[in-house]
Scaffold this active site. Sequence first.
Site, PDB file in Angstrom:
ATOM      1  N   HIS A   1       0.763  -1.169  -0.165  1.00 50.94           N
ATOM      2  CA  HIS A   1       0.030   0.055  -0.018  1.00 50.94           C
ATOM      3  C   HIS A   1       0.938   1.129   0.100  1.00 50.94           C
ATOM      4  CE1 HIS A   1      -2.665   2.977   1.840  1.00 50.94           C
ATOM      5  NE2 HIS A   1      -3.693   2.169   1.528  1.00 50.94           N
TER       6      HIS A   1
ATOM      7  N   LYS B   1     -10.703  -0.411  10.503  1.00 47.74           N
ATOM      8  CA  LYS B   1     -10.830  -1.591   9.593  1.00 47.74           C
ATOM      9  C   LYS B   1     -11.188  -2.650  10.754  1.00 47.74           C
ATOM     10  CE  LYS B   1      -7.404  -0.230   6.234  1.00 47.74           C
ATOM     11  NZ  LYS B   1      -7.977   0.031   4.936  1.00 47.74           N
TER      12      LYS B   1
ATOM     13  N   GLN C   1      -4.381  -4.816   7.298  1.00 50.14           N
ATOM     14  CA  GLN C   1      -5.459  -6.043   6.582  1.00 50.14           C
ATOM     15  C   GLN C   1      -5.396  -7.489   7.237  1.00 50.14           C
ATOM     16  OE1 GLN C   1      -7.824  -5.299   4.463  1.00 50.14           O
ATOM     17  NE2 GLN C   1      -6.944  -3.249   3.822  1.00 50.14           N
TER      18      GLN C   1
ATOM     19  N   ASP D   1       3.190  -4.452   7.777  1.00 48.88           N
ATOM     20  CA  ASP D   1       2.043  -3.741   7.862  1.00 48.88           C
ATOM     21  C   ASP D   1       0.874  -4.487   7.802  1.00 48.88           C
ATOM     22  OD1 ASP D   1      -0.273  -2.453   6.844  1.00 48.88           O
ATOM     23  OD2 ASP D   1       0.552  -1.697   4.970  1.00 48.88           O
TER      24      ASP D   1
ATOM     25  N   CYS E   1      -4.665   2.476  -3.294  1.00 45.44           N
ATOM     26  CA  CYS E   1      -3.529   3.130  -2.958  1.00 45.44           C
ATOM     27  C   CYS E   1      -2.558   1.886  -3.235  1.00 45.44           C
ATOM     28  CB  CYS E   1      -3.786   3.239  -1.242  1.00 45.44           C
ATOM     29  SG  CYS E   1      -5.160   4.449  -1.221  1.00 45.44           S
TER      30      CYS E   1
HETATM   31  C1  LIG Z   1      -2.302  -2.737   3.639  1.00 42.91           C
HETATM   32  C2  LIG Z   1      -2.755  -1.250   4.030  1.00 42.91           C
HETATM   33  N1  LIG Z   1      -1.598  -0.599   4.485  1.00 42.91           N
HETATM   34  C3  LIG Z   1      -2.102   0.632   5.124  1.00 42.91           C
HETATM   35  C4  LIG Z   1      -3.110   1.187   4.804  1.00 42.91           C
HETATM   36  C5  LIG Z   1      -3.401   2.469   5.443  1.00 42.91           C
HETATM   37  O1  LIG Z   1      -4.580   2.529   6.342  1.00 42.91           O
HETATM   38  P1  LIG Z   1      -4.982   3.862   6.989  1.00 42.91           P
HETATM   39  O2  LIG Z   1      -5.685   4.639   5.875  1.00 42.91           O
HETATM   40  O3  LIG Z   1      -6.019   3.548   8.165  1.00 42.91           O
HETATM   41  O4  LIG Z   1      -3.789   4.602   7.621  1.00 42.91           O
HETATM   42  C6  LIG Z   1      -4.511   0.514   4.373  1.00 42.91           C
HETATM   43  C7  LIG Z   1      -5.593   1.141   4.115  1.00 42.91           C
HETATM   44  O5  LIG Z   1      -6.321   0.966   3.312  1.00 42.91           O
HETATM   45  C8  LIG Z   1      -3.977  -0.669   3.863  1.00 42.91           C
HETATM   46  O6  LIG Z   1      -4.935  -1.660   3.276  1.00 42.91           O
END
Ligand SMILES: Cc1ncc(COP(=O)(O)O)c(C=O)c1O
Length: 410
Positions: free
Chosen positions: A123, A225, A202, A199, A367
């Site tokens: 992401h 989430k 998810q 990260d 993203c």
């Molecule tokens: C894999 C992953 N990392 C990071 C993020 C970023 O999350 P946030 O927008 O809550 O900071 C997301 C959000 O879609 C994500 O799916």
Amino acid sequence: MSLDPTRVRKDFPILERELNGRRLVYLDSAASSQKPRAVIDAMTRFIETSYAPTHRSAYTLATEATEAYETARLKVRRFVNAPSETEIVFTKNATESLNLVAYSWGRANLRAGDAVVLTHMEHHANIVPWQMLAAERGIELRWVPLTADGRLELTSLDELLDGAKAFCFTAMSNVLGTINPVRRLADAAHAHGAVAVVDACQYVPHVPTDVQAMGADFLAFSGHKMCGPTGVGVLWGREELLEAMPPFLGGGQMIADVRLDGFTPAPLPAKFEAGTPPIVEVVGLGAAIDYLGELGMADVRAHEQAVTAYALRVLHDRLGDRLTIHGPSSVEDRGGTVSLALEGVHPHDVSQVLDQTNVCVRAGHHCAKPLMRQLGVGATARASFYIYNDESDADALADGLVAATDFFSF
Ligand SMILES: Cc1ncc(COP(=O)(O)O)c(C=O)c1O
């Protein structure tokens, strides 16, 4: 006892809503999940009975508020099996957690010529902070490529990690649904003297998480989430790493002392929690963890595997070759996030046709633009299943996709 999605649905007030006489089929939990009554009530109750600034005042109400805030930290610690609550830092979201690592750990530990390894399925939140650092410091970024079925291609991992200082990877792809072998990747990072930055945005909402078993050094996730509110995220980090890192943001709360000639940072975790924190949201996250804990994370995972297996089967049966599903076909290695390409129909059109029957899916690059380029597409339509989804939701998705192909194949 296995998870009963019909009962779970009743816990989510928004899912009672109908639009044009039809129920809501919410398949966008990978972007943000819906909130159960228990979380909404916990936040309202806290505001109505115990709200006060935390950590700063001696009066009873403020002590109560601080206790509620710190109790949520204990819940997070237990939820991810962190060794100590001092390793749990509350942030705004996973994006801020990852920026914190890149900014604070990265600036303290990386010099020109150092290498950081990322993957093609990250992401933007786990790419751009490292690119910003790379531009500032002259750091080399290396990339783990993907296999044709959307897994990490690990044959050259040792070469990529050779001399690297950090390996930053997602535990579960927000586009492909791929679940990565976190322990193996963390062990590989450590074998080369690199830290493992995971990260888990998810992953934590869907799979039982144990940071010690994962062998990670840092782990980032967001409250929104996982049935919690927006505005709160978590960074877990190994204590000795967090201890050695300089603060990220400066201001109130993160200091032990401030003089005209400088400041002394507060002990962990306050060192990384500058300013008034998201108090109500942290309490809400604590309630979300209670809620998921009562469902049982093993059951959450089992339910998602079952509903995803059903969805993959029904989509294949009803749409055949007209539909491409990106990512692994086996539900053992994937979560409930299903990215689709419908032959001849743009993902935004897919999403709009589905919307006519209140099926909410996201269309776009999610993203993850470098991944979109690898897949050779500009966008995908993404359906993501969670605890309140069942087979009827997968059927509604398939109905909508069939309608979209009929509509656009004139
Ligand atoms: C894999 C992953 N990392 C990071 C993020 C970023 O999350 P946030 O927008 O809550 O900071 C997301 C959000 O879609 C994500 O799916």
